[in-house]
Design a protein around this motif. Structure first.
Motif, PDB file in Angstrom:
ATOM      1  N   UNK A 230       0.832  -1.205   0.000  1.00  0.00           N
ATOM      2  CA  UNK A 230       0.000   0.000   0.000  1.00  0.00           C
ATOM      3  C   UNK A 230       0.873   1.264   0.000  1.00  0.00           C
ATOM      4  N   UNK A 231       1.957   1.255   0.757  1.00  0.00           N
ATOM      5  CA  UNK A 231       2.887   2.396   0.755  1.00  0.00           C
ATOM      6  C   UNK A 231       3.400   2.630  -0.664  1.00  0.00           C
ATOM      7  N   UNK A 232       3.796   1.560  -1.335  1.00  0.00           N
ATOM      8  CA  UNK A 232       4.321   1.673  -2.704  1.00  0.00           C
ATOM      9  C   UNK A 232       3.238   2.154  -3.665  1.00  0.00           C
ATOM     10  N   UNK A 233       2.030   1.631  -3.509  1.00  0.00           N
ATOM     11  CA  UNK A 233       0.934   2.005  -4.406  1.00  0.00           C
ATOM     12  C   UNK A 233       0.675   3.515  -4.339  1.00  0.00           C
ATOM     13  N   UNK A 234       0.600   4.061  -3.112  1.00  0.00           N
ATOM     14  CA  UNK A 234       0.296   5.486  -2.965  1.00  0.00           C
ATOM     15  C   UNK A 234       1.460   6.334  -3.471  1.00  0.00           C
ATOM     16  N   UNK A 235       2.690   5.955  -3.126  1.00  0.00           N
ATOM     17  CA  UNK A 235       3.841   6.752  -3.548  1.00  0.00           C
ATOM     18  C   UNK A 235       3.972   6.760  -5.070  1.00  0.00           C
ATOM     19  N   UNK A 236       3.573   5.685  -5.705  1.00  0.00           N
ATOM     20  CA  UNK A 236       3.629   5.645  -7.171  1.00  0.00           C
ATOM     21  C   UNK A 236       2.655   6.631  -7.814  1.00  0.00           C
ATOM     22  N   UNK A 237       1.718   7.203  -7.050  1.00  0.00           N
ATOM     23  CA  UNK A 237       0.793   8.208  -7.590  1.00  0.00           C
ATOM     24  C   UNK A 237       1.320   9.635  -7.402  1.00  0.00           C
ATOM     25  N   UNK A 238       2.459   9.792  -6.749  1.00  0.00           N
ATOM     26  CA  UNK A 238       3.025  11.134  -6.543  1.00  0.00           C
ATOM     27  C   UNK A 238       3.558  11.651  -7.876  1.00  0.00           C
ATOM     28  N   UNK A 239       3.060  12.791  -8.346  1.00  0.00           N
ATOM     29  CA  UNK A 239       3.424  13.265  -9.680  1.00  0.00           C
ATOM     30  C   UNK A 239       4.782  13.977  -9.752  1.00  0.00           C
ATOM     31  N   UNK A 240       5.344  14.347  -8.614  1.00  0.00           N
ATOM     32  CA  UNK A 240       6.523  15.226  -8.638  1.00  0.00           C
ATOM     33  C   UNK A 240       7.839  14.514  -8.378  1.00  0.00           C
ATOM     34  N   UNK A 241       7.783  13.303  -7.839  1.00  0.00           N
ATOM     35  CA  UNK A 241       9.019  12.649  -7.405  1.00  0.00           C
ATOM     36  C   UNK A 241       9.437  13.046  -6.005  1.00  0.00           C
ATOM     37  N   UNK A 242       8.603  13.854  -5.320  1.00  0.00           N
ATOM     38  CA  UNK A 242       8.936  14.287  -3.956  1.00  0.00           C
ATOM     39  C   UNK A 242       8.917  13.130  -2.972  1.00  0.00           C
ATOM     40  N   UNK A 243       8.139  12.097  -3.284  1.00  0.00           N
ATOM     41  CA  UNK A 243       8.096  10.901  -2.432  1.00  0.00           C
ATOM     42  C   UNK A 243       8.829   9.760  -3.120  1.00  0.00           C
ATOM     43  N   UNK A 244       9.677   9.080  -2.367  1.00  0.00           N
ATOM     44  CA  UNK A 244      10.403   7.906  -2.854  1.00  0.00           C
ATOM     45  C   UNK A 244      10.350   6.848  -1.769  1.00  0.00           C
ATOM     46  N   UNK A 245      10.637   5.602  -2.136  1.00  0.00           N
ATOM     47  CA  UNK A 245      10.706   4.565  -1.108  1.00  0.00           C
ATOM     48  C   UNK A 245      11.868   3.632  -1.397  1.00  0.00           C
ATOM     49  N   UNK A 246      12.332   3.009  -0.335  1.00  0.00           N
ATOM     50  CA  UNK A 246      13.357   1.981  -0.443  1.00  0.00           C
ATOM     51  C   UNK A 246      12.922   0.810   0.434  1.00  0.00           C
TER      52      UNK A 246
END
Ligand code: SF4
Length: 76
Positions: A58-74
């Motif tokens: 779910x964390x990955x799903x939501x971050x993948x909707x960020x249009x700016x690249x301001x959110x990333x995950x590892x």
């Protein structure tokens, strides 16, 4: 911790199985993150990002909707 991201101005929000990175200077305030899952992303809370409040998927799903690249995950 991803030095590559922190050197670019991202701040790390640590989770058990996934870390979330946010760069406030890049945020376009679309609101996709807080609308996508208010348990993970909540502006009135400190810290405003809590990666362990939902599944890794779910964390990955939501971050993948960020249009700016301001959110990333590892993932760990
Ligand atoms: S989805 Fe990305 S650009 Fe939109 S408010 Fe959240 S962090 Fe900012």
């Amino acid at each position: 911790m991803s030095n590559e991201l922190t050197e670019k101005g991202y701040r790390c929000y640590t989770g058990e199985n996934i870390d979330v990175y946010f760069n406030t200077a890049m945020c376009q305030h679309s609101g996709n993150c807080v609308r996508g899952n208010a348990n993970i992303f909540k502006l009135s809370r400190k810290p405003w990002i809590m990666p362990d409040n939902a599944s890794v998927e779910e964390v990955k799903r939501v971050i993948d909707t960020c249009p700016s690249g301001a959110l990333q995950y590892r993932e760990k």
